[in-house]
Motif scaffolding. Structure first.
Motif, PDB file in Angstrom:
ATOM      1  N   THR A 171      -0.156   6.475  50.876  1.00 18.80           N
ATOM      2  CA  THR A 171      -0.680   7.140  51.677  1.00 18.80           C
ATOM      3  C   THR A 171      -2.031   6.952  51.575  1.00 18.80           C
ATOM      4  N   GLU A 172      -3.072   7.127  52.616  1.00 16.64           N
ATOM      5  CA  GLU A 172      -4.429   7.138  52.285  1.00 16.64           C
ATOM      6  C   GLU A 172      -4.995   8.149  51.164  1.00 16.64           C
ATOM      7  N   THR A 173      -4.029   9.037  50.815  1.00 17.25           N
ATOM      8  CA  THR A 173      -4.475  10.015  49.648  1.00 17.25           C
ATOM      9  C   THR A 173      -4.194   9.134  48.492  1.00 17.25           C
ATOM     10  N   ASP A 174      -3.086   8.599  48.296  1.00 18.10           N
ATOM     11  CA  ASP A 174      -2.565   7.736  47.166  1.00 18.10           C
ATOM     12  C   ASP A 174      -3.510   6.612  46.815  1.00 18.10           C
ATOM     13  N   ILE A 175      -4.027   6.144  48.167  1.00 15.87           N
ATOM     14  CA  ILE A 175      -4.885   4.919  47.845  1.00 15.87           C
ATOM     15  C   ILE A 175      -6.136   5.499  47.445  1.00 15.87           C
ATOM     16  N   ASP A 176      -6.819   6.483  47.728  1.00 15.42           N
ATOM     17  CA  ASP A 176      -8.023   7.121  47.254  1.00 15.42           C
ATOM     18  C   ASP A 176      -7.774   7.425  45.772  1.00 15.42           C
ATOM     19  N   THR A 177      -6.692   7.866  45.468  1.00 19.47           N
ATOM     20  CA  THR A 177      -6.401   8.200  43.867  1.00 19.47           C
ATOM     21  C   THR A 177      -6.358   6.728  43.034  1.00 19.47           C
TER      22      THR A 177
END
Length: 359
Positions: A136-142
């Motif tokens: 997800t985009e949140t995963d990518i930010d992490t």
């Protein structure tokens, strides 16, 4: 005498004593948790003695979840990095530019709990046994923040530069290939060759440590039907050049499955420096400094490639395991005959005292 090979060259304001980059294969010398061991330090202290202008420590996973092989170095917190400063001091004493490669395996990572893997998109492949979950985009930010933290840790340990591995089937490479990136959002391959996550990683690394040398490793071709090609790679490099990246380590091949093994294309290709022609085009089109991997069996080949202006640096990996004295023999103008025996094994014996054929 190898005038091109041994002549100093600049990267920015830094003068590198020669055009040789030591970039070893995975050594498998860390413990099960990715902590550095005495064997790891001894191996790289010996590598620092080999007179290379640049030494790039093998792929260091930015998280335990990002490991691509067992006993891989993990640089996610300072505890995992205890003692590395001593090694960096050793590298500097040998007038060698110390760098470390930052790595995330993505779908090629070691499967975690419940055999879960994370990648650009959910695909199936005969060489992937885990269940792939689309990031997800949140995963990518992490993940971007993990690259940022790893770069900061590397800088605090004394490294002058980082190599961001976006080749060899790593997570970042998976975003740059239509084989592994089936997304439809802004991270899709169809939007600027899937470069958005790589741009975010570079911006984060530069924000963490603006003074660092940043090298990006790219695959010029996937070498798989339907994969990305040289044109895609050149377009990506030009985009990154606009961000201030002017040093690229180029190779070829999208690895899927066991990333520690030699790409199937290379097992059957005995030509010296098989990627030199593509590197010549890449360098001419991008006007960037280029490190070229693969096939530098002896200094004669390296000198010829440099004279053709295919690259600015040559990268030695298994060459230094087959012939540990490769660089010293080049400096003293001695012939290197051993490499004629090299079988280009699936797994180069990096942790041994040179290639097993020499024992």
């Amino acid at each position: 005498m190898y005038e091109k090979l041994l002549f100093p060259v600049k990267i920015g304001l830094r003068t590198i004593k020669n055009k040789i980059v030591a970039a070893p294969n995975p050594s498998f010398l860390c413990d099960d948790d990715g902590n550095l061991t005495p064997k790891f330090f001894n191996y790289y202290k010996e590598m620092a003695d080999k007179s290379a202008g640049i030494l790039i420590i093998e792929g260091a996973a930015i998280s335990k979840e990002g490991r691509g092989w067992h006993n891989q170095c993990v640089v996610s917190d300072s505890l995992n990095f205890l003692g590395i400063s001593e090694l960096v001091v050793k590298m500097r004493k040998q007038d060698c530019l110390p760098m470390i490669q930052l790595y995330h395996g993505g779908i090629n990572a070691i499967s975690g709990a419940h055999n879960k893997l994370y990648g650009p998109s959910k695909i199936t492949h005969k060489k992937i046994t885990g269940d792939i979950t689309e990031l997800t985009e949140t995963d990518i930010d992490t993940i971007v923040n993990q690259y940022k933290k790893a770069a900061g840790l590397a800088w605090n340990a004394g490294f002058s530069g980082v190599e961001i591995n976006a080749a060899e089937g790593t997570l970042l490479h998976q975003f740059l290939s239509p084989i592994t990136n089936k997304r439809t959002d802004l991270f899709a391959f169809g939007y600027d060759n899937g470069i958005l996550i790589l741009r975010k990683v570079i911006s984060a690394v530069k924000e963490a440590v603006s003074e660092m040398v940043i090298c990006v490793k790219l695959s010029m071709r996937d070498l798989i039907p339907g994969g990305a090609g040289l044109k895609n790679c050149i377009e990506i490099a030009k985009e990154l050049k606009a961000m201030g990246i002017s040093l690229f380590h180029v190779t070829e091949g999208l690895k899927i499955g066991d990333t520690a093994c030699l790409h199937p294309y290379l097992r059957n290709n005995i030509n010296p420096s098989p990627f030199a022609d593509d590197a010549l085009v890449f360098k001419a089109e991008t006007k960037c400094q280029v490190i070229l991997s693969t096939g530098m069996r002896n200094p004669e080949i390296a000198e010829k490639v440099l004279n053709k202006d295919c690259c600015d640096f040559i990268s030695l990996s298994r060459s230094l395991n087959c012939e540990p004295e490769w660089i010293d023999m080049a400096i003293t103008n001695q012939p290197i005959e051993f490499y004629k025996k090299c079988k280009r094994c699936m797994l180069c014996q990096a942790a041994s005292k040179g290639c097993i054929l020499r024992r």
